[in-house]
Scaffold this active site. Structure first.
Site, short mmCIF file in Angstrom:
data_model
loop_
_atom_site.label_atom_id
_atom_site.label_comp_id
_atom_site.label_asym_id
_atom_site.label_seq_id
_atom_site.Cartn_x
_atom_site.Cartn_y
_atom_site.Cartn_z
N ASP A 46 0.84 -1.20 0.00
CA ASP A 46 0.00 0.00 0.00
C ASP A 46 0.88 1.26 0.00
O ASP A 46 1.71 1.42 -0.89
CB ASP A 46 -0.96 -0.06 1.19
CG ASP A 46 -1.99 1.05 1.21
OD1 ASP A 46 -2.93 0.99 0.41
OD2 ASP A 46 -1.84 1.98 2.01
N TYR A 83 -1.90 11.54 2.38
CA TYR A 83 -2.77 11.79 1.23
C TYR A 83 -2.87 13.28 0.91
O TYR A 83 -2.90 13.66 -0.27
CB TYR A 83 -4.17 11.23 1.51
CG TYR A 83 -4.22 9.73 1.60
CD1 TYR A 83 -4.40 8.95 0.46
CD2 TYR A 83 -4.08 9.07 2.82
CE1 TYR A 83 -4.45 7.57 0.52
CE2 TYR A 83 -4.12 7.69 2.90
CZ TYR A 83 -4.30 6.94 1.75
OH TYR A 83 -4.33 5.57 1.82
N HIS A 88 -7.10 -6.62 -0.42
CA HIS A 88 -6.03 -5.61 -0.42
C HIS A 88 -4.96 -5.96 0.61
O HIS A 88 -3.77 -5.69 0.39
CB HIS A 88 -6.64 -4.24 -0.10
CG HIS A 88 -5.65 -3.14 -0.02
ND1 HIS A 88 -5.03 -2.60 -1.13
CD2 HIS A 88 -5.14 -2.46 1.06
CE1 HIS A 88 -4.20 -1.64 -0.75
NE2 HIS A 88 -4.25 -1.54 0.57
#
Length: 391
Positions: free
Chosen positions: A168, A276, A334
Site C-alpha cells: 500500500d 494523502y 487488499h
C-alpha cells in the site's frame, strides 16, 4: 498556454472531486453514527499494545533516532524517532518491511517469523504511526522526504542496502525508493500498490470511483474524526468488513486492536491522513523529475479482490519495466500478506532465491499453487511504455 490551461483544468477536477466524494464520505460517516449511535463517543483505553503484538516470537521491539541536517531537510523536522520490530540475527542481510494505511509494523507479523532464518527482518512504524514520532509539519510527509527517511533508516540500522518489502503506501514509497536510491536496493517486493506509470495508465473512471477516499481525505479534520468515531468502527470496516480480508480468521478482532492502538491519538490519525493531503494529484515531486528507470528486480504481488485498487493497475505497473515480475494471489483482499500469508511467503521465497545478489538462500517454498493470471498478466512491454518513461 496549453500547459497553463491543463493545470487549471486539473485543479478544477480536483476540487470538484473533493466536493463530490467529500459528500459521500460524510454520508457514510453519518450512516455509521446512526448505526452505532450508542457508542458514538466511546473510546477504549488503548495506552498499551495488545498482547498479540508483544509475542516474543515476532522479534525485539526497539527504536532509532534520525537526525536531519538543515541543508537536506525540506521541512522543520530536525530529529525523528522510528519504532521498529526486528527478528533474525544481526549481520544477516537486511529485509526492511514498510507498511501501508491504516496499519503499522504488525502487518508484517507473518514475514517477521518466516524470513528471520536468512534475513535480519525489520518492520517499522512509518513516521506518524504507532510509537514513531508524528511530525506536525505536513511537508514532511511528501514522497521525497519519506523516501529520504527510508534511506537514512537503512544507514542507521548499520547497512548500506536492503531488500525492501512493502504494501500500500509503503509500496508507493518503495517504487520511488527503487528509482531514487537504486544503490540501496538489493531487491524490491511491492504488494497491492501501483507505480506512477501504472497509476497514470490505469487510472480509468472505475479506478477514479474506487479512489473516492483519497479525495475525501483532503477535507480538514473530518477524516480524523471519522476514523475514531464509534470506537474506531472505520478500522473494523477496513480490515473485517466489505474492504477487509476474505478469510476473517486471518485477521482477528485482537489483530485489529493493534491497528487501533497505532492510530489511537489525533496526532497519529492526522499524520496518516497527511500522507494523502501532501501527495495528491496536484503534487509534482513524486519522482523529482527523474525517469522511471529500475536497476534492481521487483516482485509485484497483487490480491485479486482488492476493493481499492483495480487489477488493471497491477498489469499496467508491471508493463513499466522488464525488471518487474507480477504475481496474483487469487481471492486475497487488499491486505494480501495477511489474507494469504502462506502464498505470499512462497512467492517471496521464489523471487528472493532467483534474484538475490547473496546467492541462493537454500529455502524451498512449499505453499500452495500458482494463481491464475486473470488475463491481465503482461505479455511484454506495451509499445508506449519503454523501461524509461518521462513523468
Amino acid at each position: 498556454m496549453a500547459s497553463a490551461v491543463q493545470r487549471i483544468l486539473v485543479k478544477v477536477i480536483f476540487y470538484i472531486s473533493i466536493a463530490i466524494w467529500g459528500c459521500r464520505g460524510i454520508l457514510m460517516m453519518l450512516s455509521t453514527i446512526i448505526k452505532f449511535s450508542k457508542v458514538l463517543f466511546v473510546k477504549k483505553n488503548r495506552s498499551q499494545l495488545p498482547s498479540c503484538a508483544t509475542d516474543p516470537s515476532l522479534g525485539t521491539h526497539d527504536s532509532l533516532t534520525l537526525n536531519f541536517r538543515g541543508e537536506t531537510s525540506a521541512c522543520s523536522v530536525r530529529s525523528l524517532k522510528i519504532k521498529y520490530v526486528a527478528n533474525g540475527k544481526s549481520g544477516l542481510p537486511l529485509m526492511l518491511c514498510i507498511h501501508g494505511f491504516p496499519e503499522c509494523w504488525y502487518s508484517w507479523r507473518h514475514q517477521l517469523k518466516e524470513f528471520s532464518s536468512k534475513y535480519r527482518v525489520v518492520a517499522i512504524d512509518l513516521p506518524g504511526y504507532g510509537d514513531s514520532d508524528k511530525p506536525a509539519d505536513k511537508d514532511f510527509y511528501s514522497v521525497t522526504s519519506l523516501v529520504d527517511t527510508i534511506a537514512q533508516i537503512i544507514i542507521e540500522l548499520g547497512y548500506e542496502s536492503a531488500t525492501i518489502v512493502s504494501h500500500d503506501w509503503g509500496g508507493a514509497l518503495a517504487w520511488n525508493f527503487a528509482v531514487n536510491h537504486a544503490d540501496k536496493c538489493e531487491q524490491v517486493i511491492v504488494m497491492n500498490a501501483p507505480n506512477a506509470v501504472g497509476f497514470q495508465k490505469g487510472f480509468t473512471f472505475k479506478q477514479y470511483c474506487m479512489s473516492w477516499y483519497m479525495f475525501f481525505f483532503q477535507l480538514p479534520w473530518l477524516p480524523e474524526f471519522m476514523m475514531s468515531c464509534c470506537d474506531f468502527q472505520f478500522m473494523n470496516d477496513c480490515f473485517r468488513g466489505a474492504w477487509g480480508v476474505t478469510d476473517k480468521s486471518r485477521l482477528t478482532d485482537e489483530d485489529v486492536e493493534v491497528y487501533k492502538y497505532s492510530l489511537s491519538s489525533w496526532e497519529a490519525r492526522n499524520s496518516a491522513i497527511n500522507y494523502y493531503r501532501r501527495n495528491n494529484m496536484l503534487s509534482r515531486d513524486h519522482f523529482r523529475g527523474k525517469k522511471f528507470k529500475l536497476e534492481c528486480p521487483v516482485l509485484l504481488i497483487w490480491g485479486t479482490e482488492d476493493q481499492a485498487l483495480s487489477l488493471e493497475l497491477a498489469a499496467k505497473s508491471a508493463n513499466a519495466s522488464d525488471l518487474i515480475t507480477l504475481e496474483y494471489v487469487e481471492g486475497a483482499s487488499h491486505w494480501v500478506q495477511q489474507d494469504n500469508p502462506e502464498e505470499v511467503n512462497r512467492l517471496m521465497w521464489e523471487f528472493l532465491n532467483s534474484s538475490s545478489s547473496y546467492g541462493r538462500l537454500d529455502v524451498e517454498p512449499s505453499f500452495g499453487a500458482l494463481s491464475p493470471d486473470y488475463g491481465l498478466s503482461p505479455e511484454g512491454p506495451e509499445p508506449d511504455l519503454s523501461p524509461e518513461i518521462e513523468l
